[in-house]
Design a protein around this motif. Sequence first.
Motif, PDB file in Angstrom:
ATOM      1  N   UNK A   1      33.006  25.646  35.378  1.00  0.00           N
ATOM      2  CA  UNK A   1      32.350  26.555  35.403  1.00  0.00           C
ATOM      3  C   UNK A   1      32.632  27.825  36.197  1.00  0.00           C
ATOM      4  N   UNK A   2      33.181  27.605  37.245  1.00  0.00           N
ATOM      5  CA  UNK A   2      33.998  28.750  38.005  1.00  0.00           C
ATOM      6  C   UNK A   2      34.952  29.338  37.221  1.00  0.00           C
ATOM      7  N   UNK A   3      35.848  28.520  36.801  1.00  0.00           N
ATOM      8  CA  UNK A   3      36.964  29.165  35.947  1.00  0.00           C
ATOM      9  C   UNK A   3      36.405  29.961  34.714  1.00  0.00           C
ATOM     10  N   UNK A   4      35.602  29.532  33.971  1.00  0.00           N
ATOM     11  CA  UNK A   4      35.094  30.080  32.721  1.00  0.00           C
ATOM     12  C   UNK A   4      34.529  31.405  33.102  1.00  0.00           C
ATOM     13  N   UNK A   5      33.592  31.314  34.139  1.00  0.00           N
ATOM     14  CA  UNK A   5      32.915  32.551  34.569  1.00  0.00           C
ATOM     15  C   UNK A   5      33.829  33.759  35.224  1.00  0.00           C
ATOM     16  N   UNK A   6      34.699  33.146  35.865  1.00  0.00           N
ATOM     17  CA  UNK A   6      35.809  33.979  36.522  1.00  0.00           C
ATOM     18  C   UNK A   6      36.639  34.625  35.427  1.00  0.00           C
ATOM     19  N   UNK A   7      36.966  33.918  34.346  1.00  0.00           N
ATOM     20  CA  UNK A   7      37.854  34.487  33.282  1.00  0.00           C
ATOM     21  C   UNK A   7      37.035  35.618  32.587  1.00  0.00           C
ATOM     22  N   UNK A   8      35.703  35.450  32.286  1.00  0.00           N
ATOM     23  CA  UNK A   8      34.636  36.158  31.592  1.00  0.00           C
ATOM     24  C   UNK A   8      34.796  37.468  32.432  1.00  0.00           C
ATOM     25  N   UNK A   9      34.584  37.530  33.664  1.00  0.00           N
ATOM     26  CA  UNK A   9      34.326  38.579  34.750  1.00  0.00           C
ATOM     27  C   UNK A   9      35.463  39.560  34.784  1.00  0.00           C
ATOM     28  N   UNK A  10      36.899  38.545  34.554  1.00  0.00           N
ATOM     29  CA  UNK A  10      37.995  39.432  34.818  1.00  0.00           C
ATOM     30  C   UNK A  10      38.181  40.155  33.423  1.00  0.00           C
ATOM     31  N   UNK A  11      37.933  39.569  32.174  1.00  0.00           N
ATOM     32  CA  UNK A  11      37.815  40.315  30.985  1.00  0.00           C
ATOM     33  C   UNK A  11      36.921  41.363  31.014  1.00  0.00           C
ATOM     34  N   UNK A  12      35.754  41.249  31.661  1.00  0.00           N
ATOM     35  CA  UNK A  12      34.619  42.188  31.628  1.00  0.00           C
ATOM     36  C   UNK A  12      35.358  43.391  32.599  1.00  0.00           C
ATOM     37  N   UNK A  13      36.036  43.133  33.625  1.00  0.00           N
ATOM     38  CA  UNK A  13      36.754  44.117  34.398  1.00  0.00           C
ATOM     39  C   UNK A  13      37.701  44.945  33.676  1.00  0.00           C
ATOM     40  N   UNK A  14      38.605  44.152  33.081  1.00  0.00           N
ATOM     41  CA  UNK A  14      39.648  44.849  32.144  1.00  0.00           C
ATOM     42  C   UNK A  14      38.754  45.676  31.168  1.00  0.00           C
ATOM     43  N   UNK A  15      37.889  45.239  30.498  1.00  0.00           N
ATOM     44  CA  UNK A  15      37.296  46.096  29.356  1.00  0.00           C
ATOM     45  C   UNK A  15      36.302  47.391  30.044  1.00  0.00           C
ATOM     46  N   UNK A  16      36.180  47.009  31.279  1.00  0.00           N
ATOM     47  CA  UNK A  16      35.364  48.180  32.001  1.00  0.00           C
ATOM     48  C   UNK A  16      36.446  49.675  32.318  1.00  0.00           C
ATOM     49  N   UNK A  17      37.510  48.875  32.984  1.00  0.00           N
ATOM     50  CA  UNK A  17      38.829  49.748  32.913  1.00  0.00           C
ATOM     51  C   UNK A  17      39.173  50.588  31.781  1.00  0.00           C
ATOM     52  N   UNK A  18      39.299  49.938  30.874  1.00  0.00           N
ATOM     53  CA  UNK A  18      39.695  50.475  29.444  1.00  0.00           C
ATOM     54  C   UNK A  18      38.527  51.444  29.264  1.00  0.00           C
ATOM     55  N   UNK A  19      37.569  51.294  29.329  1.00  0.00           N
ATOM     56  CA  UNK A  19      36.322  52.309  28.989  1.00  0.00           C
ATOM     57  C   UNK A  19      36.254  53.437  29.967  1.00  0.00           C
ATOM     58  N   UNK A  20      36.607  53.194  31.134  1.00  0.00           N
ATOM     59  CA  UNK A  20      36.505  54.285  32.238  1.00  0.00           C
ATOM     60  C   UNK A  20      37.718  55.090  32.099  1.00  0.00           C
ATOM     61  N   UNK A  21      38.840  54.682  31.693  1.00  0.00           N
ATOM     62  CA  UNK A  21      39.897  55.590  31.357  1.00  0.00           C
ATOM     63  C   UNK A  21      40.213  56.345  30.119  1.00  0.00           C
ATOM     64  N   UNK A  22      39.202  55.865  29.209  1.00  0.00           N
ATOM     65  CA  UNK A  22      39.156  56.667  27.857  1.00  0.00           C
ATOM     66  C   UNK A  22      38.300  58.175  27.847  1.00  0.00           C
TER      67      UNK A  22
END
Length: 244
Positions: free
Chosen positions: A223-244
């Motif tokens: 559970x921790x691994x799956x949630x962590x990977x999801x949050x990491x993807x969300x962080x990457x997606x959020x940075x992509x949006x912030x940089x656009x």
Amino acid sequence: MNGFVAVYLREMLILKYRFKRQLAGMAVSPLLYLITFGYAMGDLIRFGEQSYLHFLIPGLVAMASMTQAFAIATDINVARFYWNIFEEFQAAPISNLAYVAGETLAGMTRALLGVAVILLLSLPFGVVLHYGLLFWLAVALNCFVFASLAVAMAMLVKSHADQSLLTSFIITPMAFLGGTFFPVEKLPVWAQALLSFLPLTHASHAIRATSLGQPAEGFDYLVLLVIGLFFFWLALHSVNRARD
């Protein structure tokens, strides 16, 4: 991953500059919890043959690894809204993945330092726990979950004040409801079902089980691994949006 080391070292230099103040801040709350809840009430509350301190210390480890990892969001927000550091990252030849990985690892490093402070503070209380590989794996996964969440939230908020609201409405309730100070199993079934969705609940369970020499459940780590990977993807997606 070009620039990953640069992002991480920048955060470590800031941590080095504030090291004494950071250590003091990391030590105050756990020490108060150990004295008031653990030492003063330790003989009044027991779980089988174990004192409340045996239950409390792993919970404090889980809570500290969460709060200290999430605290990296504050530094990111200050750098973003007041120092305009994020704009410099935008102009630099640093990939979004490198930025997210560097900030996440910085949050994890800070959290592991906070865990070390708690373990050192617990030594005078004479509690003997087991700190094996599975214990540190659970701690590291918990740090990864909330450091990744911190980076994501730091990119999504519109002001520094909004970050404080996130801490008040997400992190603080989770710190008290995620099995840190009391057994989740003592709650009604419906409440246990709701709290099972909190990553800190699984982190507390895994950290406490391994520190007390009990068998660890692989489901908690998954559970921790799956949630962590999801949050990491969300962080990457959020940075992509912030940089656009």
